[in-house]
Design an enzyme around this catalytic site. Sequence first.
Site, PDB file in Angstrom:
ATOM      1  N   GLU A  86       6.584 -10.127   3.466  1.00  0.00           N
ATOM      2  CA  GLU A  86       7.914  -9.632   3.808  1.00  0.00           C
ATOM      3  C   GLU A  86       7.829  -8.111   3.912  1.00  0.00           C
ATOM      4  O   GLU A  86       7.364  -7.453   2.975  1.00  0.00           O
ATOM      5  CB  GLU A  86       8.937 -10.026   2.748  1.00  0.00           C
ATOM      6  CG  GLU A  86       9.069 -11.531   2.560  1.00  0.00           C
ATOM      7  CD  GLU A  86       8.084 -12.130   1.559  1.00  0.00           C
ATOM      8  OE1 GLU A  86       7.525 -11.387   0.731  1.00  0.00           O
ATOM      9  OE2 GLU A  86       7.860 -13.343   1.619  1.00  0.00           O
ATOM     10  N   GLN A 127      -2.275  -4.646  -1.505  1.00  0.00           N
ATOM     11  CA  GLN A 127      -3.425  -4.889  -2.381  1.00  0.00           C
ATOM     12  C   GLN A 127      -3.167  -6.104  -3.261  1.00  0.00           C
ATOM     13  O   GLN A 127      -2.101  -6.234  -3.862  1.00  0.00           O
ATOM     14  CB  GLN A 127      -3.719  -3.677  -3.258  1.00  0.00           C
ATOM     15  CG  GLN A 127      -4.976  -3.888  -4.100  1.00  0.00           C
ATOM     16  CD  GLN A 127      -5.345  -2.679  -4.925  1.00  0.00           C
ATOM     17  OE1 GLN A 127      -4.484  -2.052  -5.542  1.00  0.00           O
ATOM     18  NE2 GLN A 127      -6.616  -2.352  -4.941  1.00  0.00           N
ATOM     19  N   TYR A 134      -0.087 -24.791  -8.718  1.00  0.00           N
ATOM     20  CA  TYR A 134       0.719 -24.882  -7.494  1.00  0.00           C
ATOM     21  C   TYR A 134       0.325 -26.108  -6.679  1.00  0.00           C
ATOM     22  O   TYR A 134       1.174 -26.799  -6.123  1.00  0.00           O
ATOM     23  CB  TYR A 134       0.549 -23.602  -6.669  1.00  0.00           C
ATOM     24  CG  TYR A 134       1.618 -23.418  -5.631  1.00  0.00           C
ATOM     25  CD1 TYR A 134       2.873 -22.934  -5.974  1.00  0.00           C
ATOM     26  CD2 TYR A 134       1.383 -23.723  -4.299  1.00  0.00           C
ATOM     27  CE1 TYR A 134       3.868 -22.768  -5.024  1.00  0.00           C
ATOM     28  CE2 TYR A 134       2.365 -23.558  -3.335  1.00  0.00           C
ATOM     29  CZ  TYR A 134       3.606 -23.081  -3.708  1.00  0.00           C
ATOM     30  OH  TYR A 134       4.594 -22.917  -2.763  1.00  0.00           O
ATOM     31  N   LYS A 188       0.843  -1.201   0.000  1.00  0.00           N
ATOM     32  CA  LYS A 188       0.000   0.000   0.000  1.00  0.00           C
ATOM     33  C   LYS A 188       0.880   1.253   0.000  1.00  0.00           C
ATOM     34  O   LYS A 188       1.918   1.296   0.645  1.00  0.00           O
ATOM     35  CB  LYS A 188      -0.937  -0.013   1.203  1.00  0.00           C
ATOM     36  CG  LYS A 188      -1.998  -1.114   1.069  1.00  0.00           C
ATOM     37  CD  LYS A 188      -3.017  -1.073   2.169  1.00  0.00           C
ATOM     38  CE  LYS A 188      -3.870   0.158   2.192  1.00  0.00           C
ATOM     39  NZ  LYS A 188      -4.872   0.259   1.129  1.00  0.00           N
ATOM     40  N   SER A 189       0.415   2.288  -0.681  1.00  0.00           N
ATOM     41  CA  SER A 189       1.213   3.506  -0.840  1.00  0.00           C
ATOM     42  C   SER A 189       1.435   4.235   0.478  1.00  0.00           C
ATOM     43  O   SER A 189       2.491   4.834   0.681  1.00  0.00           O
ATOM     44  CB  SER A 189       0.580   4.433  -1.875  1.00  0.00           C
ATOM     45  OG  SER A 189      -0.696   4.862  -1.454  1.00  0.00           O
ATOM     46  N   THR A 190       0.476   4.202   1.386  1.00  0.00           N
ATOM     47  CA  THR A 190       0.648   4.864   2.685  1.00  0.00           C
ATOM     48  C   THR A 190       1.874   4.315   3.404  1.00  0.00           C
ATOM     49  O   THR A 190       2.647   5.065   4.002  1.00  0.00           O
ATOM     50  CB  THR A 190      -0.611   4.666   3.561  1.00  0.00           C
ATOM     51  OG1 THR A 190      -1.725   5.246   2.891  1.00  0.00           O
ATOM     52  CG2 THR A 190      -0.447   5.288   4.934  1.00  0.00           C
ATOM     53  N   ILE A 191       2.067   3.017   3.320  1.00  0.00           N
ATOM     54  CA  ILE A 191       3.206   2.375   3.977  1.00  0.00           C
ATOM     55  C   ILE A 191       4.495   2.653   3.201  1.00  0.00           C
ATOM     56  O   ILE A 191       5.522   3.000   3.784  1.00  0.00           O
ATOM     57  CB  ILE A 191       2.931   0.865   4.129  1.00  0.00           C
ATOM     58  CG1 ILE A 191       1.767   0.665   5.106  1.00  0.00           C
ATOM     59  CG2 ILE A 191       4.168   0.110   4.585  1.00  0.00           C
ATOM     60  CD1 ILE A 191       1.229  -0.725   5.173  1.00  0.00           C
ATOM     61  N   ALA A 192       4.445   2.533   1.881  1.00  0.00           N
ATOM     62  CA  ALA A 192       5.632   2.765   1.047  1.00  0.00           C
ATOM     63  C   ALA A 192       6.147   4.191   1.199  1.00  0.00           C
ATOM     64  O   ALA A 192       7.363   4.422   1.187  1.00  0.00           O
ATOM     65  CB  ALA A 192       5.309   2.470  -0.411  1.00  0.00           C
ATOM     66  N   ARG A 193       5.248   5.147   1.367  1.00  0.00           N
ATOM     67  CA  ARG A 193       5.649   6.554   1.493  1.00  0.00           C
ATOM     68  C   ARG A 193       6.353   6.844   2.810  1.00  0.00           C
ATOM     69  O   ARG A 193       6.879   7.933   3.016  1.00  0.00           O
ATOM     70  CB  ARG A 193       4.432   7.459   1.333  1.00  0.00           C
ATOM     71  CG  ARG A 193       3.885   7.418  -0.074  1.00  0.00           C
ATOM     72  CD  ARG A 193       2.569   8.139  -0.200  1.00  0.00           C
ATOM     73  NE  ARG A 193       1.940   7.788  -1.462  1.00  0.00           N
ATOM     74  CZ  ARG A 193       1.221   8.613  -2.185  1.00  0.00           C
ATOM     75  NH1 ARG A 193       1.030   9.860  -1.788  1.00  0.00           N
ATOM     76  NH2 ARG A 193       0.676   8.204  -3.313  1.00  0.00           N
TER      77      ARG A 193
END
Length: 184
Positions: A133, A152, A166, A107-112
Amino acid sequence: MTIKSDRWIQVMAREYGMIEPFVAEQVRGGIISYGLSSYGYDMRVADEFKVFTNVFNTLVDPKHFDPRSFVDIRGDYCDIPPNSFALARSVEYFRIPRNVLCIVLGKSTIARCGIIVNVTPLEPEWCGYVTIEISNTTPLPARIYANEGIAQVLFLESDEPPLVSYADKAGKYQNQTGVVPPRL
């Protein structure tokens, strides 16, 4: 391959059990959002973490990984040390259909915040809780909140099923129930 919409995800979650528990709307407001989105599903991180420590190692070797390299943490949040990483698992259990491949993006909130989430593709007929991870690229501790959004999941449907899924090849991470460290 076609990316699948919220309508398809909702039907597959309810009728096939593709995502359990399934949240049919975006939950937000003072938290990192999770639940169904237009073309994906924002999964949550559970309250089980394995945080990497270098106490027992001088080298990280995927072929000879020492499980003592992790400290188990359970709680409402996990603080990942600077320039370190943790493993976690999803709250949701996934059952991927035979003709579907899932790509998972942080998610972008975390990446930012300098926190990078990595998950390898969820392959056709893979089942289990997703091992996540989480890398802290910052020089400060980084906090991850349990039971909130982490990544996501995008669902890609193929026009034909694979020759070998798999499940067919008895993948080593099939039906995983907890945070699973590296296996050979």
